[in-house]
Design a protein around this motif. Structure first.
Motif, PDB file in Angstrom:
ATOM      1  N   THR A 149       0.769  -1.556  -0.399  1.00 44.68           N
ATOM      2  CA  THR A 149      -0.167   0.554  -0.121  1.00 44.68           C
ATOM      3  C   THR A 149       0.939   1.240  -0.042  1.00 44.68           C
ATOM      4  O   THR A 149       0.451   1.990  -0.544  1.00 44.68           O
ATOM      5  N   GLN A 178       3.727   1.638  -1.298  1.00 42.03           N
ATOM      6  CA  GLN A 178       4.700   2.431  -2.256  1.00 42.03           C
ATOM      7  C   GLN A 178       2.897   2.576  -3.629  1.00 42.03           C
ATOM      8  O   GLN A 178       3.657   3.156  -4.231  1.00 42.03           O
ATOM      9  N   MET A 179       2.335   2.100  -4.154  1.00 42.45           N
ATOM     10  CA  MET A 179       0.812   2.772  -4.771  1.00 42.45           C
ATOM     11  C   MET A 179       0.325   3.700  -3.921  1.00 42.45           C
ATOM     12  O   MET A 179       0.277   4.706  -4.966  1.00 42.45           O
ATOM     13  N   ILE A 180      -0.012   4.151  -3.019  1.00 41.74           N
ATOM     14  CA  ILE A 180      -0.121   5.721  -2.166  1.00 41.74           C
ATOM     15  C   ILE A 180       1.129   6.894  -2.629  1.00 41.74           C
ATOM     16  O   ILE A 180       0.916   7.943  -2.990  1.00 41.74           O
ATOM     17  N   CYS A 181       2.628   6.188  -2.780  1.00 44.56           N
ATOM     18  CA  CYS A 181       3.345   7.166  -2.732  1.00 44.56           C
ATOM     19  C   CYS A 181       3.519   8.030  -4.092  1.00 44.56           C
ATOM     20  O   CYS A 181       3.674   7.513  -5.162  1.00 44.56           O
ATOM     21  N   PRO A 182       3.096   9.518  -4.236  1.00 48.13           N
ATOM     22  CA  PRO A 182       2.860  10.010  -5.171  1.00 48.13           C
ATOM     23  C   PRO A 182       3.767  10.546  -6.064  1.00 48.13           C
ATOM     24  O   PRO A 182       4.402  10.015  -7.582  1.00 48.13           O
ATOM     25  N   ASP A 183       5.442  10.103  -5.190  1.00 48.69           N
ATOM     26  CA  ASP A 183       6.836  10.441  -6.292  1.00 48.69           C
ATOM     27  C   ASP A 183       7.665   8.958  -7.051  1.00 48.69           C
ATOM     28  O   ASP A 183       8.488   9.348  -6.659  1.00 48.69           O
ATOM     29  N   GLN A 184       6.544   8.001  -7.263  1.00 46.30           N
ATOM     30  CA  GLN A 184       7.140   6.056  -6.942  1.00 46.30           C
ATOM     31  C   GLN A 184       9.205   6.348  -6.232  1.00 46.30           C
ATOM     32  O   GLN A 184       9.519   5.797  -7.105  1.00 46.30           O
ATOM     33  N   GLY A 241       0.014  11.452  -9.137  1.00 45.23           N
ATOM     34  CA  GLY A 241       1.004  10.070  -8.796  1.00 45.23           C
ATOM     35  C   GLY A 241       0.594   9.174  -8.557  1.00 45.23           C
ATOM     36  O   GLY A 241       0.862   8.201  -9.133  1.00 45.23           O
ATOM     37  N   THR A 242       0.029   9.590  -7.703  1.00 48.94           N
ATOM     38  CA  THR A 242      -0.686   7.948  -7.322  1.00 48.94           C
ATOM     39  C   THR A 242      -1.448   7.317  -8.292  1.00 48.94           C
ATOM     40  O   THR A 242      -1.596   6.308  -7.961  1.00 48.94           O
ATOM     41  N   ILE A 253      -0.597   7.348 -11.439  1.00 50.10           N
ATOM     42  CA  ILE A 253      -0.600   7.040 -12.404  1.00 50.10           C
ATOM     43  C   ILE A 253       0.483   5.576 -12.050  1.00 50.10           C
ATOM     44  O   ILE A 253      -0.091   4.342 -13.020  1.00 50.10           O
ATOM     45  N   ASN A 254       0.571   5.575 -10.754  1.00 52.08           N
ATOM     46  CA  ASN A 254       0.761   4.249  -9.911  1.00 52.08           C
ATOM     47  C   ASN A 254      -0.553   2.957  -9.756  1.00 52.08           C
ATOM     48  O   ASN A 254      -0.080   1.937 -10.827  1.00 52.08           O
ATOM     49  N   CYS A 255      -1.849   3.282  -9.804  1.00 56.22           N
ATOM     50  CA  CYS A 255      -2.360   2.614 -10.224  1.00 56.22           C
ATOM     51  C   CYS A 255      -2.454   2.591 -11.423  1.00 56.22           C
ATOM     52  O   CYS A 255      -2.995   1.090 -11.502  1.00 56.22           O
ATOM     53  N   SER A 259      -0.705   0.079 -12.682  1.00 54.46           N
ATOM     54  CA  SER A 259      -0.364  -1.495 -12.187  1.00 54.46           C
ATOM     55  C   SER A 259      -0.927  -2.146 -12.630  1.00 54.46           C
ATOM     56  O   SER A 259      -1.611  -3.753 -13.040  1.00 54.46           O
ATOM     57  N   SER A 284      -7.713   8.764  -4.438  1.00 52.73           N
ATOM     58  CA  SER A 284      -6.536   8.774  -4.143  1.00 52.73           C
ATOM     59  C   SER A 284      -6.352   7.736  -2.933  1.00 52.73           C
ATOM     60  O   SER A 284      -4.869   7.495  -2.822  1.00 52.73           O
ATOM     61  N   VAL A 302      -6.398   2.996  -3.227  1.00 54.80           N
ATOM     62  CA  VAL A 302      -5.537   2.812  -4.227  1.00 54.80           C
ATOM     63  C   VAL A 302      -5.832   1.242  -4.740  1.00 54.80           C
ATOM     64  O   VAL A 302      -5.623   0.925  -5.492  1.00 54.80           O
ATOM     65  N   THR A 322      -7.801   0.969  -8.439  1.00 51.74           N
ATOM     66  CA  THR A 322      -6.547  -0.034  -9.528  1.00 51.74           C
ATOM     67  C   THR A 322      -7.097  -1.418  -9.812  1.00 51.74           C
ATOM     68  O   THR A 322      -6.956  -1.850 -11.432  1.00 51.74           O
TER      69      THR A 322
END
Ligand SMILES: Cc1ncc(C[n+]2csc(CCOP(=O)(O)OP(=O)(O)O)c2C)c(N)n1
Ligand code: SF4
Ligand code: SF4
Ligand code: SF4
Ligand SMILES: [Mg+2]
Lengths: 90, 262
Positions: A63, A65-71, B23-24, B26-28, B31, B172, B175, B179
């Motif tokens: 979680t 890693q997913m929420i971190c907006p800055d990767q 950014g969050t 983008i991650n989702c 994935s 956001s 997550v 996703t």
């Protein structure tokens, strides 16, 4: 597996400190060279993904890693100690 | 492969403000494209103009960063020219619902085979915090200094009424759910619309009682109500407070779609 924060990417938003069920991320205290207060890791070996990823063969929890907006959050393989031949001089 | 392979690492850190929800999302999204197993060479990310629309610039596939409001028009063109390509559109609330509003309803009506992720921060982030069609009633912005006096657009309701095949909303904070919703959208033929509320600490949050990034995330957490629960409450005649955010899947259907791979 070892949990790590990439200091070159982190912007210190502290969202990771909100979501970890083990409260591994703690708000940092000191600004780094870029002026960013990167969170500190409190006993990161407790992280579910660190302990169980290899057993289950997939990411567990994740979680933060997913929420971190800055990767900025990732895991590193523990390095196996590599035996090296050393010439010993007497 | 992993999500990290979908990122243009040389472009990071991105320019979004600290704690920006873009950014969050983008991650989702990455994935989800990773889970569905799409190839990078066969995937295109398209966007308009805005902070949110900068997202494709950080992704290692072909992409189009187009003019403000026109992402869906360009995406439609790509899909019709080459239906083999998988297309994901990133768009902001201003980009999609203000200047691009007409493209939005007609893309839904045509039910063209795209997945559209709207990063709704309820404000024009990039241009300094002007009110958008999704700024909530009473919300403060540079153009609504006494609080917005207009009702906000319900983007999911609009997409549903206009004919999209898949419509969902999350935030956001959610997550996992977000996703999964994007993945369902990718799998579903036809127009898939996934709205994600995102925090914009710089231009929305600090004007609207969210002093810290975490405050708005906590708000998303405590002010979402599942579509199913809201329906049950309505049945029982219970009141749903107007500030609650309806989250979940609104529609999943199979209307005839345009541009679906033969
Ligand atoms: C044709 C045109 N009109 C106006 C603008 C100025 N403009 C740039 S971004 C933007 C609004 C962005 O808001 P949104 O789509 O919500 O994206 P955000 O920055 O909030 O993510 C506007 C009005 C423009 N670039 N082009
Ligand atoms: S969520 Fe990411 S960017 Fe924010 S403080 Fe944690 S590691 Fe840094
Ligand atoms: S993966 Fe889960 S348990 Fe591990 S550090 Fe992140 S949030 Fe905590
Ligand atoms: S202005 Fe708002 S939307 Fe734009 S990068 Fe900053 S926080 Fe994100
Ligand atoms: Mg916006």
């Amino acid at each position: 597996m070892r949990l790590q924060i990439d200091e070159r990417r982190c912007k210190g938003c502290n969202l990771c400190t909100l979501v970890c069920p083990y409260r591994i991320f703690k708000p940092g205290k000191r600004a780094n060279r870029r002026g960013i207060v990167v969170p500190e890791l409190d006993r990161p070996e407790r992280c579910a993904n660190c302990r169980l990823r290899h057993l289950y063969g997939r990411t567990l929890c994740g979680t933060c890693q997913m929420i971190c907006p800055d990767q900025a959050i990732s895991w590193k393989e523990d390095e196996e100690p590599v035996p090296k031949k050393v010439a010993i001089e007497y | 492969m992993s999500e990290e392979d979908w990122l243009r690492q040389d472009r990071l850190p991105h320019i979004f403000c600290a704690g920006c929800g873009n950014g969050t999302v983008i991650n989702c999204t990455l994935s989800a494209v990773e889970q569905i197993g799409w190839k990078r060479q066969e995937t295109v990310f398209v966007s308009g103009i805005g902070c949110s629309s900068r997202a494709p610039g950080y992704i290692s596939t072909d992409s189009l960063h187009t003019t403000h409001g026109r992402a869906l028009a360009f995406a439609t063109g790509i899909k019709l020219a080459n239906p083999q390509l998988n297309i994901v559109v990133f768009t902001g609330d201003g980009d999609l619902a203000a200047i691009g509003g007409n493209h939005f309803i007609h893309a839904c009506r045509r039910n063209i085979d795209l997945t559209v992720v709207c990063l709704n921060n309820m404000i024009y982030g990039m241009t300094g915090g002007q009110g958008s069609p999704t700024t909530p009633m009473g919300g403060l912005s540079t153009t609504t200094p006494y609080g917005s006096g207009e009702p906000a657009f319900d983007l999911c309701g609009l997409a549903t009424a206009a004919g999209a095949n898949y419509v969902a909303r999350w935030t956001s904070y959610h997550v996992r759910e977000l996703t999964r919703a994007i993945l369902t959208g990718l799998e579903n033929p036809g127009f898939s619309f996934i709205e994600s509320l995102v925090q914009c600490p710089t231009n929305y949050g600090r004007r609207n009682r969210f002093k810290q990034v975490a405050d708005q995330i906590e708000y998303f957490k405590s002010h979402t109500i599942l579509v199913e629960k809201a329906a049950r409450m309505k049945e029982k005649g219970e009141m749903i407070p107007p500030e609650m955010i309806l989250a979940g899947e609104f529609v999943r259907r199979n209307r005839p779609a345009l541009g679906v791979r033969p």
